[in-house]
Enzyme design. Sequence first.
Site, PDB file in Angstrom:
ATOM      1  N   ASP A   9       0.873  -1.167   0.000  1.00 12.07           N
ATOM      2  CA  ASP A   9       0.000   0.000   0.000  1.00 12.07           C
ATOM      3  C   ASP A   9       0.915   1.222   0.000  1.00 12.07           C
ATOM      4  OD1 ASP A   9      -2.516   1.429   0.252  1.00 12.07           O
ATOM      5  OD2 ASP A   9      -1.865   1.875   2.294  1.00 12.07           O
ATOM      6  N   ASP A  11       0.182   5.001   0.999  1.00 12.86           N
ATOM      7  CA  ASP A  11       0.092   5.927   2.127  1.00 12.86           C
ATOM      8  C   ASP A  11       0.032   5.153   3.443  1.00 12.86           C
ATOM      9  OD1 ASP A  11      -0.116   8.009   0.170  1.00 12.86           O
ATOM     10  OD2 ASP A  11      -2.231   7.497  -0.050  1.00 12.86           O
TER      11      ASP A  11
END
Length: 174
Positions: A9, A11
Amino acid sequence: MTRRAVFLDRDGVINRAVVREGRPYPPADLSELEILPGVVEALTRLKTVGFVLIVVSNQPDVARGTMPRAVVEAINTALRQALPIDEFIMCYHDSGDDCSCRKPKPGMLLAAASKWGLDLTTSFMVGDRWRDVEAGQRAGCKTVFVDYAYNEKQPEKVDCCVASLIEALPFICA
């Protein structure tokens, strides 16, 4: 020959998420972009041992009209220049769009597996939210949860729980 990947992922795993009221948000622009400590070293090590590195990220603020797609792409470009990432795959849809790519659905991981010739059963999904973990599980990957104790739903089951990406290296590289 099939290859192994680490899906990441963006952020909260690669770069610092902006946390407001206990919930994570992407940086609003390049001035808020900060690569997290240990990420350069972790990704370099993963690359050295042969993993394909693919960022898979929900970016619903584009669909919501609160962030231009160009800002998301500028952040990805800055990260691509600083880190040994092979590909960025973004979902720009919102929850109600019923697409196949928005995590927790595994569409981004499945598309990458097809494109890169990946064995998902020997690959890993690293995320800081329940949606990341569930997408990895649905794709058949091992899962790593970076736990920031956000004020939101938590994953029910993970293969490895850590405080940062670099702490996951022993599990991923074992």
